[in-house]
Design a protein around this motif. Structure first.
Motif, short mmCIF file in Angstrom:
data_model
loop_
_atom_site.label_atom_id
_atom_site.label_comp_id
_atom_site.label_asym_id
_atom_site.label_seq_id
_atom_site.Cartn_x
_atom_site.Cartn_y
_atom_site.Cartn_z
N GLY A 214 -4.03 1.41 -8.07
CA GLY A 214 -4.41 1.76 -6.48
C GLY A 214 -3.48 1.03 -5.52
O GLY A 214 -3.53 -0.16 -5.90
N LEU B 206 -12.71 0.85 -7.11
CA LEU B 206 -11.77 1.30 -8.10
C LEU B 206 -11.78 0.71 -9.38
O LEU B 206 -11.74 1.26 -10.48
N LEU C 163 -5.18 6.14 -6.21
CA LEU C 163 -5.83 5.80 -4.96
C LEU C 163 -4.64 5.10 -3.98
O LEU C 163 -3.94 4.47 -4.47
N ALA D 211 -5.03 -2.81 -9.12
CA ALA D 211 -4.95 -2.72 -7.76
C ALA D 211 -3.79 -3.54 -6.99
O ALA D 211 -3.78 -4.69 -7.30
#
Length: 413
Positions: free
Chosen positions: A350, A408, A377, A209
């Motif tokens: 993401g 996520l 994402l 992320a």
């Protein structure tokens, strides 16, 4: 004028002034974690080039690993609660900080508003990294921070040595072969660069992320608006031989925190500085907690790291540090530094970004996304004045960012 400043300083540093500060202001990362009701551990990792890094761990949540709810949803944990000897936990999260930051920046809010605490309460074994040179990682097996050689590093070395060493250690202690990685700003840069040195680490990462992802910076508004000032500062730093940049010591931490406390008559200056550095002052940060943030940030870094970000901007390339033709030739085998390839990042990624970010522009994010191998994402924060550090400190980050981020991570656990 000087006498007035001295009198004001003395007045602010008296007990009545410091009494208005948040009680967490001068606590360390592990102390803040414990003050919030969570278990905390401190671990040390030595890199292959001799830097001793401190990692902080939250091995369990306040609620025994049960999801406390986020955005009105309840995320059930795996039920595998962590402990210091729990090998095989399959919900392990590693968080890596931004430039001039430290592990503290992921816990600078209430438990239901800080991503590290949110993940701990969802059953994650949470590890908070610290890059070489910051307040928690100022040791070396041979060098001292008073030696210029200690600071002869850039993003390259953090990516090549620090993050791989910390991830290797986390996998060994937890017994988990895979990890969820959360990075902010420089924490994303070093992840992307790392895969050019250690592509096998892609296999260790369940999902990454990237909050405020930094690879390209040629559209960054902070350089458009302040390039002249930044370049003049860089020249001065070079001429003065400054190799370490902006680490608060206890004295300056106390002074700045008191000046920026909710009851300080000059607190508006603190807001102006935030505006200068990070863009639109979104005002989403708890003013009562601002003294805590300023006592921990900036946490220190090598001047070369900041130079390298300016090099990204000028060259319009995501590349290794440019030492100059002679040293480049010795170190890289060419007069120019090599480019980093985002295509070598094959783990799922993401992206989380905002239009109000003066450091990470949407056009640069678009280029980053186009070159990454597996973007799962691409999330734009739906608030125009959400700025670079709001990803860490804003009270509404829980609703605007962390809900999507947790979804996520959970999708890959």
């Amino acid at each position: 004028m000087q006498l007035t400043i001295l009198l004001l300083t003395a007045m602010f540093l008296q007990r009545p002034a410091t009494a208005h500060l948040h009680p967490h202001t001068f606590l360390t990362t592990p102390e803040i974690i414990r003050a919030r009701g969570y278990p905390a551990q401190t671990h040390h990792v030595t890199t292959s080039d001799g830097y001793v890094l401190q990692i902080h761990r939250i091995p369990g949540g306040r609620s025994g690993g049960q999801g406390v709810g986020l955005n009105g949803l309840n995320f059930a944990s795996s039920g595998k609660n962590s402990s210091s000897n729990n090998r095989g936990n399959q919900k392990v999260a590693f968080l890596q900080h931004c430039v001039l930051c430290s592990s503290a920046d992921f816990i600078m809010n209430d438990p239901d508003q800080s991503i590290a605490f949110i993940l701990a309460d969802l059953g994650y074994d949470v590890w908070l990294g610290n890059a070489r040179g910051n307040v928690y990682s100022r040791r070396h097996v041979r060098l001292s921070p008073i030696q210029p050689e200690f600071w002869d590093y850039s993003i390259d070395e953090i990516a090549r040595y620090d993050v791989p060493a910390m991830l290797t250690y986390v996998r060994k202690v937890t017994g988990s072969p895979t990890i969820s990685y959360v990075g902010h700003s420089m924490g994303t840069t070093v992840f992307f660069a790392m895969m050019n040195y250690h592509p096998q680490i892609n296999n260790w990462v369940r999902v990454m992320a990237a909050m405020a992802p930094v690879a390209y910076l040629h559209n960054a508004r902070i350089f458009q608006y302040y390039a002249t000032i930044i370049d003049a500062l860089e020249i001065s730093v070079t001429q003065l031989g400054i190799v370490e940049f902006l680490m608060n010591n206890p004295g300056t931490s106390k002074l700045i925190s008191v000046f920026c406390s909710p009851f300080s008559p000059v607190k508006a200056i603190c807001s102006a500085i935030r505006l200068f550095l990070f863009g639109l002052n979104s005002d989403y940060v708890d003013k009562n907690y601002q003294s805590v943030i300023l006592a921990h940030n900036p946490a220190g870094i090598s001047s070369n790291v900041l130079r390298q970000y300016r090099q990204f901007n000028i060259s319009r390339r995501f590349q290794a540090f440019d030492h100059g033709a002679a040293r480049n030739q010795r170190q890289f085998g060419s007069a120019s530094p090599p480019r980093y390839s985002l295509a070598r990042v094959t783990a799922p990624v993401g992206l989380f970004w905002s239009d109000g970010d003066w450091v990470v522009d949407s056009l640069d994010v678009k280029q980053t996304a186009s070159e990454l191998s597996r973007v799962v994402l691409n999330y734009r924060v739906p608030l125009g004045d959400f700025n670079h550090n709001d990803f860490l400190w804003a009270e509404n980050a829980k609703d605007l960012v962390y809900g999507q981020l947790v979804r996520l991570l959970e999708a890959y656990n």
